[in-house]
Scaffold this active site. Structure first.
Site, mmCIF file in Angstrom:
data_model
loop_
_atom_site.group_PDB
_atom_site.id
_atom_site.type_symbol
_atom_site.label_atom_id
_atom_site.label_comp_id
_atom_site.label_asym_id
_atom_site.label_seq_id
_atom_site.Cartn_x
_atom_site.Cartn_y
_atom_site.Cartn_z
ATOM 1 N N ARG A 183 54.994 2.903 49.459
ATOM 2 C CA ARG A 183 53.976 3.940 49.665
ATOM 3 C C ARG A 183 53.000 3.999 48.492
ATOM 4 N NH1 ARG A 183 56.985 9.241 50.519
ATOM 5 N NH2 ARG A 183 58.324 8.187 49.035
ATOM 6 N N ASN A 189 57.052 7.719 54.851
ATOM 7 C CA ASN A 189 58.299 7.145 55.326
ATOM 8 C C ASN A 189 58.694 7.800 56.644
ATOM 9 O OD1 ASN A 189 58.615 5.515 53.082
ATOM 10 N ND2 ASN A 189 60.037 6.882 52.045
#
Length: 87
Positions: A18, A36
């Protein structure tokens, strides 16, 4: 500008995926988000010009992550003013 929802699969959680995605998106001034999912995948919403360049960067990654496949959905529009990491 084109808009996409991308689901990244592979070793993409717990490896900096990320943050890498955000840093790359910020360097290109892309707008969107990354988060996520509970199934171990990562969901990305992004507005950009060159999808191939973006996916290539995500596949190359940071050395710890390994995106093995992407599901790509074209969207009509997105409304983000920056690129965000969602928790």
């Amino acid at each position: 500008m084109r808009h996409y929802k991308i689901t990244a699969k592979g070793k993409v959680q717990g490896v900096g995926f990320r943050n890498f995605t955000k840093e790359y998106a910020d360097s290109k001034n892309y707008k969107g988000s990354v988060k996520n999912l509970t199934n171990g995948h990562v969901e990305i919403f992004v507005s950009l010009i060159d999808l191939g360049d973006f996916l290539e960067a995500l596949q190359k990654g940071n050395g710890r992550m390994k995106a093995t496949s992407f599901e790509i959905e074209h969207l009509d529009s997105l409304n983000f003013s920056s690129f965000e990491v969602l928790r």
